[in-house]
Write an enzyme that holds these catalytic residues in place. Structure first.
Site, mmCIF file in Angstrom:
data_model
loop_
_atom_site.group_PDB
_atom_site.id
_atom_site.type_symbol
_atom_site.label_atom_id
_atom_site.label_comp_id
_atom_site.label_asym_id
_atom_site.label_seq_id
_atom_site.Cartn_x
_atom_site.Cartn_y
_atom_site.Cartn_z
ATOM 1 N N GLY A 87 0.837 -1.205 0.000
ATOM 2 C CA GLY A 87 0.000 0.000 0.000
ATOM 3 C C GLY A 87 0.870 1.252 0.000
ATOM 4 N N ASP A 99 -6.059 -17.979 -16.197
ATOM 5 C CA ASP A 99 -7.127 -17.046 -16.606
ATOM 6 C C ASP A 99 -8.365 -17.777 -17.134
ATOM 7 O OD1 ASP A 99 -6.284 -14.473 -16.128
ATOM 8 O OD2 ASP A 99 -5.427 -14.168 -18.111
ATOM 9 N N PHE A 121 -15.609 -8.870 -8.479
ATOM 10 C CA PHE A 121 -15.182 -9.179 -9.832
ATOM 11 C C PHE A 121 -14.024 -8.209 -10.142
ATOM 12 C CE2 PHE A 121 -17.825 -12.696 -11.332
ATOM 13 C CZ PHE A 121 -18.436 -12.963 -10.114
ATOM 14 N N ASN A 122 -13.947 -7.573 -11.291
ATOM 15 C CA ASN A 122 -12.728 -6.792 -11.581
ATOM 16 C C ASN A 122 -12.844 -5.347 -11.115
ATOM 17 O OD1 ASN A 122 -12.550 -9.232 -13.288
ATOM 18 N ND2 ASN A 122 -10.656 -8.263 -13.930
ATOM 19 N N PHE A 139 -3.597 -11.056 -23.729
ATOM 20 C CA PHE A 139 -3.226 -12.418 -23.343
ATOM 21 C C PHE A 139 -4.236 -13.438 -23.888
ATOM 22 C CE2 PHE A 139 -1.215 -10.408 -19.326
ATOM 23 C CZ PHE A 139 -0.038 -10.147 -20.024
ATOM 24 N N TYR A 153 -4.093 -17.972 -5.288
ATOM 25 C CA TYR A 153 -4.725 -16.742 -4.811
ATOM 26 C C TYR A 153 -6.194 -17.013 -4.455
ATOM 27 C CZ TYR A 153 -7.355 -12.409 -5.207
ATOM 28 O OH TYR A 153 -8.234 -11.388 -4.972
ATOM 29 N N HIS A 180 -2.689 -5.233 -13.909
ATOM 30 C CA HIS A 180 -4.104 -5.152 -14.275
ATOM 31 C C HIS A 180 -4.308 -4.433 -15.603
ATOM 32 C CE1 HIS A 180 -4.453 -6.007 -9.901
ATOM 33 N NE2 HIS A 180 -5.279 -6.889 -10.414
ATOM 34 N N LYS A 219 -8.162 -17.242 -0.631
ATOM 35 C CA LYS A 219 -9.345 -16.457 -0.249
ATOM 36 C C LYS A 219 -10.485 -17.388 0.177
ATOM 37 C CE LYS A 219 -8.193 -12.108 -1.009
ATOM 38 N NZ LYS A 219 -8.542 -10.935 -0.206
HETATM 39 N N1 UDP Z 1 -5.002 -8.897 -19.620
HETATM 40 C C1 UDP Z 1 -4.387 -8.748 -20.845
HETATM 41 N N2 UDP Z 1 -3.216 -8.039 -20.892
HETATM 42 C C2 UDP Z 1 -2.635 -7.485 -19.789
HETATM 43 C C3 UDP Z 1 -3.287 -7.637 -18.544
HETATM 44 C C4 UDP Z 1 -4.473 -8.352 -18.490
HETATM 45 O O1 UDP Z 1 -4.853 -9.239 -21.864
HETATM 46 O O2 UDP Z 1 -1.561 -6.878 -19.922
HETATM 47 C C5 UDP Z 1 -6.279 -9.645 -19.551
HETATM 48 C C6 UDP Z 1 -6.251 -10.823 -18.604
HETATM 49 O O3 UDP Z 1 -5.795 -11.977 -19.294
HETATM 50 C C7 UDP Z 1 -7.724 -10.913 -18.191
HETATM 51 C C8 UDP Z 1 -8.203 -9.461 -18.235
HETATM 52 O O4 UDP Z 1 -7.249 -8.757 -19.032
HETATM 53 O O5 UDP Z 1 -8.450 -11.647 -19.146
HETATM 54 C C9 UDP Z 1 -8.260 -8.819 -16.880
HETATM 55 O O6 UDP Z 1 -7.025 -9.055 -16.232
HETATM 56 P P1 UDP Z 1 -6.622 -8.341 -14.887
HETATM 57 O O7 UDP Z 1 -5.214 -8.772 -14.568
HETATM 58 O O8 UDP Z 1 -6.870 -6.876 -14.993
HETATM 59 O O9 UDP Z 1 -7.649 -8.892 -13.815
HETATM 60 P P2 UDP Z 1 -8.012 -10.407 -13.387
HETATM 61 O O10 UDP Z 1 -9.197 -10.784 -14.230
HETATM 62 O O11 UDP Z 1 -6.823 -11.272 -13.589
HETATM 63 O O12 UDP Z 1 -8.380 -10.258 -11.951
#
Ligand code: UDP
Length: 323
Positions: free
Chosen positions: A36, A279, A169-170, A206, A141, A187, A145
């Site tokens: 933080g 993922d 969620f996100n 990704f 992770y 992220h 939780k």
């Molecule tokens: N993602 C991506 N490129 C990046 C970071 C994330 O394509 O540089 C994709 C990741 O594979 C997922 C979505 O974006 O499908 C959200 O990822 P993030 O890491 O933000 O959150 P998560 O869903 O893992 O909690």
């Protein structure tokens, strides 16, 4: 109320602290500052620096401050990192959580709202995901939780500590004061905005071969102000058990990039990269339970508003909190 916020120097903790203070509650922030930021702690809050892995420290502060309730945000929260070092996730998220629950029991604090995650569901059989969906985490992770959710059920049954699990969620977006600054940043939205700020050459996508409409993963992006509001509802009402916090709408990685292009006016080059381990293709919340029981309604449930608020914060803080 006097609310004890672990992880109040983190992304979601800082914004929830801000909203609690705006509503006239007293807040004690407990944070190690390992991840933080000191300047993410609202200056109206009382700050106690400490680590949940230090049981004596948390017990002492809990006894001294005697809060009415605890909001527990402090945790490691990176899927990729957990796939490399699971022990680190169990030590911090499970053992740290147990130390907190023990400290609450000793100090006779009987209410906790815990930051859980949709990662506890793993790869769901169906979307939208409701709270009764089988929890089968696919990474340490999510498993850490889930382990603490289960522990809290026993602390509720045996010690009478009422617990609410908010499965996010996100989380995304920002307030005028506080935003997202992780090191390293992993992220999607902040990384895209770093491209728009000229700090990165491109964003990597990704995986483009998922079974989704455009081949990229679908996520349910929820504004942190909406998340913070749900905490306040969970805290002030007589609630327990799990609640999903998402908008109920999924956006693909490509849709998020396109919206960021519109909001920022930057071309944001994107490059297709391999899938990221762990993922799931689709994570979208069924949020009826939070709506009907908590009386929660996401208000900033529009991808444009989310990215606009994040973009504003990132433009004002191009290097994050700089501490
Ligand atoms: N993602 C991506 N490129 C990046 C970071 C994330 O394509 O540089 C994709 C990741 O594979 C997922 C979505 O974006 O499908 C959200 O990822 P993030 O890491 O933000 O959150 P998560 O869903 O893992 O909690």
């Amino acid at each position: 109320m006097k609310v004890f916020v672990t992880g109040g120097a983190g992304y979601i903790g800082s914004v929830t602290t801000e909203l609690l203070l705006n509503k006239g509650h007293d807040v004690v922030v407990f944070d190690s500052l390992e991840r933080g930021h000191r300047s993410a702690i609202d200056d109206r809050a009382t700050f106690e620096q400490g680590n949940l892995r230090d049981k004596e420290a948390i017990c002492t502060v809990m006894q001294q401050t005697k809060p009415d309730a605890v909001l527990h945000f402090a945790a490691y929260a990176l899927v990729g990192e957990s796939m490399e070092d699971p022990g680190m996730y169990y030590r911090n998220n499970v053992i740290g959580g147990i130390n907190l629950a023990d400290a609450m029991q000793k100090a006779e604090i009987n209410k906790i709202v815990f930051s859980s995650t949709c990662a506890t569901y793993g790869q769901p059989d169906r979307v939208p995901i409701t709270e009764d969906t089988l929890q089968r985490p696919e990474n340490p992770y999510g498993e850490s939780k889930l382990a603490f959710e289960k522990a809290l059920r026993w602390y509720q049954d045996i010690h009478g500590i009422q617990s609410v699990f908010l499965r996010y969620f996100n989380a995304c977006g920002a307030t005028e004061k506080f935003g997202e600054d992780h090191a390293p940043e992993t992220h999607l939205i902040p990384l895209i905005l770093q491209v728009a700020l000229g700090q990165r050459e491109h964003i990597s996508i990704f995986g483009e071969d998922y079974e989704t409409p455009d081949g990229t993963c679908l996520r349910d992006y929820i504004h942190i102000v909406d998340l913070a509001q749900a905490h306040i509802l969970a805290l002030t009402g007589d609630h327990s058990g799990p609640f999903n916090l998402g908008t109920g709408t999924g956006y693909s990685v490509k849709e998020v990039i396109d919206m960021a292009r519109e909001v920022t006016g930057h071309e944001i080059p994107a490059v297709i990269a391999p899938r990221r381990p762990g993922d799931p293709p689709r994570l979208v919340a069924g949020n009826e339970k939070a709506k009907t029981i908590l009386g929660w309604k996401p208000k900033l449930d529009d991808l444009r508003k989310i990215i606009e608020s994040a973009w504003q914060w990132h433009q004002e803080h191009p290097n994050g909190y700089e501490d």
